[in-house]
Design an enzyme around this catalytic site. Structure first.
Site, short mmCIF file in Angstrom:
data_model
loop_
_atom_site.label_atom_id
_atom_site.label_comp_id
_atom_site.label_asym_id
_atom_site.label_seq_id
_atom_site.Cartn_x
_atom_site.Cartn_y
_atom_site.Cartn_z
N SER A 67 30.35 40.77 68.28
CA SER A 67 30.26 41.81 67.26
C SER A 67 31.06 43.04 67.66
CB SER A 67 28.79 42.19 67.04
OG SER A 67 28.67 43.27 66.14
N GLY A 72 33.53 47.13 67.15
CA GLY A 72 33.41 48.19 68.14
C GLY A 72 31.96 48.53 68.40
N GLY A 92 21.15 52.29 76.73
CA GLY A 92 22.28 51.54 76.18
C GLY A 92 22.94 50.59 77.16
N GLU A 93 22.20 50.19 78.21
CA GLU A 93 22.81 49.29 79.20
C GLU A 93 23.24 47.97 78.56
OE1 GLU A 93 21.73 46.95 83.36
OE2 GLU A 93 20.66 48.80 82.87
N ARG A 94 22.46 47.48 77.59
CA ARG A 94 22.81 46.22 76.94
C ARG A 94 24.16 46.34 76.24
NH1 ARG A 94 21.50 44.35 71.74
NH2 ARG A 94 21.53 42.08 71.53
N ARG A 95 24.41 47.45 75.55
CA ARG A 95 25.70 47.67 74.89
C ARG A 95 26.83 47.76 75.91
NH1 ARG A 95 22.13 50.98 72.20
NH2 ARG A 95 22.89 52.95 73.05
#
Length: 294
Positions: A67, A72, A92-95
């Site tokens: 995605s 972005g 936001g570590e997953r991002r």
């Protein structure tokens, strides 16, 4: 941070700050704590080693990476500045992980100037509110705040918007042995399954039974209750067996004084036992001599 400020922050709840963190708000000129959106090289951003979240599903990360390649990063990663060109993730570590998989060289961030304590609070709240923590990670996060910063269970309930009993039940999971924790962290057991196992005699064995048979939480609770009942019955029987009248206790003392050894009498209506305890062969020989003479 003084107590009054801490109480106001607790009363407001860090959950409310999650929305603020994700917006490029212009900070107060006298005490800036938020910087607007900006792009930074991804190598300048590192994970927070104190982040309570430890498990990231690989397939979900790859889906998010796909995605990100197409659209972005829609929501900036919230960070704090450690030094020049060095930022640590608050939320936001997953991002950030997915962005690395997607091959991004820079990512959008919002810089928020907070201390270690607030960064940990925000990380826990952000993950709890979005259901990103497994039950064990959630419990470990609560334990960390209690151990390092002296929070009470009521304080934590206010911060995360949950009841004190929710916090207490989460912390109970930390009493489980490592094999059960692993099943909980991996998703084989739910928090409801695991909580039922806390007071049992062998949580690991019961957990394996629950997983192998695909038991529901209700079935697991019945299994646990049967185990607890089985534990209590021998104890009750022992208590009834050990309940002696004053005459029996007096006779035990008399025989113990006469022999110089511990004597136990278990008397019932239909009969009973006399137990003489010895600690050496010499004492055993003395008992035998006394019995032979009689």
């Amino acid at each position: 941070m003084n107590d009054d400020v801490s109480k106001r922050r607790l009363g407001r709840g860090l959950a409310a700050l999650i929305g603020e963190m994700d917006q490029p708000v212009v900070a107060d000129s006298e005490k800036p704590n938020v910087s607007p959106d900006r792009m930074v090289p991804i190598e300048f951003v590192s994970r927070n080693p104190r982040n309570p979240r430890r498990f990231f599903d690989e397939s979900e990360l790859h889906d998010l990476a796909s995605s990100i390649r197409q659209h972005g990063i829609v929501q900036p990663v919230v960070v704090r500045t450690l030094s020049v060109n060095q930022h640590e993730i608050i939320a936001g570590e997953r991002r950030w992980r997915a962005a690395q998989l997607a091959g991004l060289v820079e990512i959008p961030v919002i810089v928020r100037n907070v201390d270690d304590k607030t960064a940990l609070e925000i990380a826990i709240v952000e993950n709890v509110q979005r259901s990103d923590l497994n039950p064990l990670e959630e419990a470990l996060g609560y334990e960390q705040l209690i151990a390092e910063y002296g929070y009470t269970q009521n304080d934590l309930g206010e911060i995360i918007g949950k009841s004190r009993s929710h916090v207490a039940n989460s912390l109970r999971l930390l009493k489980l042995p490592e094999p059960v924790r692993d099943l909980l962290a991996g998703g084989s057991l739910s928090a409801g399954h695991a909580r039922a196992l806390v007071p049992t005699s062998d949580p690991a064995a019961l957990a394996r039974t629950i997983v192998s048979k695909g038991m529901s939480v209700r079935d697991a609770e019945r299994l646990a209750q049967n185990d607890i009942k089985a534990q209590s019955e021998p104890k009750l029987a022992a208590q009834l067996r050990d309940h002696k009248d004053s005459d029996t206790l007096a006779l035990e003392r008399t025989l113990s004084d006469t022999l110089g050894l511990d004597v136990t009498i278990n008397h019932k209506a239909t009969g009973g036992q006399i137990r003489i305890s010895y600690k050496s062969l010499d004492q055993l020989e003395e008992i035998c001599r006394l019995l032979e003479r009689r």
